[in-house]
Design an enzyme around this catalytic site. Structure first.
Site, PDB file in Angstrom:
ATOM      1  N   LYS A  51      -9.760   1.850  -1.987  1.00  0.00           N
ATOM      2  CA  LYS A  51      -9.795   1.422  -0.591  1.00  0.00           C
ATOM      3  C   LYS A  51     -11.248   1.509  -0.184  1.00  0.00           C
ATOM      4  O   LYS A  51     -11.466   2.784   0.050  1.00  0.00           O
ATOM      5  CB  LYS A  51      -8.630   1.589   0.291  1.00  0.00           C
ATOM      6  CG  LYS A  51      -8.699   1.195   1.690  1.00  0.00           C
ATOM      7  CD  LYS A  51      -7.423   1.704   2.370  1.00  0.00           C
ATOM      8  CE  LYS A  51      -7.242   1.258   3.832  1.00  0.00           C
ATOM      9  NZ  LYS A  51      -5.745   1.860   4.434  1.00  0.00           N
ATOM     10  N   GLU A 109       0.923  -1.151  -0.058  1.00  0.00           N
ATOM     11  CA  GLU A 109       0.022   0.064   0.039  1.00  0.00           C
ATOM     12  C   GLU A 109       0.854   1.194  -0.043  1.00  0.00           C
ATOM     13  O   GLU A 109       1.738   1.283   0.528  1.00  0.00           O
ATOM     14  CB  GLU A 109      -0.891   0.046   1.296  1.00  0.00           C
ATOM     15  CG  GLU A 109      -1.793   1.096   1.351  1.00  0.00           C
ATOM     16  CD  GLU A 109      -2.720   1.175   2.692  1.00  0.00           C
ATOM     17  OE1 GLU A 109      -3.717   1.777   2.709  1.00  0.00           O
ATOM     18  OE2 GLU A 109      -2.108   0.568   3.451  1.00  0.00           O
ATOM     19  N   CYS A 118      -5.313  -3.138   3.203  1.00  0.00           N
ATOM     20  CA  CYS A 118      -4.897  -3.070   4.676  1.00  0.00           C
ATOM     21  C   CYS A 118      -5.996  -2.930   5.479  1.00  0.00           C
ATOM     22  O   CYS A 118      -6.660  -4.196   5.964  1.00  0.00           O
ATOM     23  CB  CYS A 118      -4.003  -1.741   4.690  1.00  0.00           C
ATOM     24  SG  CYS A 118      -3.075  -1.552   6.068  1.00  0.00           S
TER      25      CYS A 118
END
Length: 270
Positions: free
Chosen positions: A123, A41, A158
């Protein structure tokens, strides 16, 4: 299929240095026979370099993505380009479907072996605990699902690991391999390891959890590394420490089929 999880040493705001390191690692992975490489990321600017996000944000037609596409094509390797800060205004101006026409997103792109852009993932879950991410960025609203080498691959990022409903949605789209570019810091090592394994076990899927390495003095944060490839039983097939490295593992559609047939828990969902 051979997967290379590139646990990159990420220097805050050192975009060209980080890109050069990624470039070299991808070439090495392809030379070693990897079919798919995954970057962490915010591998360009560094997750915790929040003040630099606007400066280094790029639209999807920016030369950065051309460079990554060429890197995949030149080396015959598929690539999940970890994530970068995307300028939604620039992407919207170029005609892309975006969740907002201004602001920024935490965006990963899947490139095929020939450099073709196969999917875009922004995300969904933005970190709010002592982090500026949720203030700076716009959450994504679509899924990323790609058929590759006999597997159906879904991308998440994440903090998404903490929200199992997202992974159930991907499972319902046929996903049997999950890639998770991350910037997971100390001290939450147990969370990182437990959540990655849990997503593999509950979905009977591979999980390729790729973290970065390196420290961010401005945020008093250090990435914990420990990239891991879990099989559908939740067993770690390859695992790293906290130093920069490229982790390689084999993922096989037949293994998913065998596990799901021998332990058909997914058929008992209600």
């Amino acid at each position: 299929m051979q997967v290379a999880a590139i646990q990159l040493d990420i220097e805050p705001e050192a975009v060209e240095t980080n890109l050069d390191r990624a470039h070299e690692a991808i070439i090495d992975a392809a030379t070693a026979g990897a079919d798919l490489a995954v970057l962490p990321e915010q591998f360009c600017v560094g997750f915790f370099a929040f003040d630099a996000y606007p400066t280094h944000a790029v639209g999807l037609d920016d030369g950065l993505f051309d460079r990554l596409a060429e890197l995949a094509a030149d080396n015959g390797i598929a690539l999940v380009a970890g994530s970068v800060v995307e300028s939604l205004a620039d992407s919207a101006a170029a005609g892309y479907d975006v969740p907002a026409t201004e602001g920024y997103a935490n965006t990963s792109v899947f490139f095929d072996r020939d450099g073709t852009r196969r999917s875009i993932y922004r995300k969904h879950h933005l970190f709010g605990y002592e982090s500026a991410e949720s203030e700076l960025l716009v959450p994504g609203d679509s899924l990323s699902v790609v058929e590759f080498e006999g597997l159906t691959i879904g991308t998440t990022t994440c903090y998404d690991l903490r929200f199992p409903s997202l992974y159930r949605r991907l499972l319902d789209r046929g996903v049997d391999c999950l890639v998770v570019p991350s910037a997971w810091p100390y001290p939450r090592i147990e969370h990182w390891e437990t959540l990655g394994r849990a997503r593999a076990i509950e979905n009977l899927s591979y999980v390729i959890a790729v973290n970065g390495s390196g420290s961010f003095s401005a945020a008093d944060a250090t990435l914990c590394g420990r990239s891991t490839v879990y099989d559908p039983w939740g067993t770690a097939r390859a695992a790293a420490g906290d130093e920069p490295t490229t982790l390689t593992a084999t993922v096989e559609p037949a293994v998913v089929d065998r596990v799901r047939s021998s332990f058909p828990a997914l058929a008992d969902r209600r």
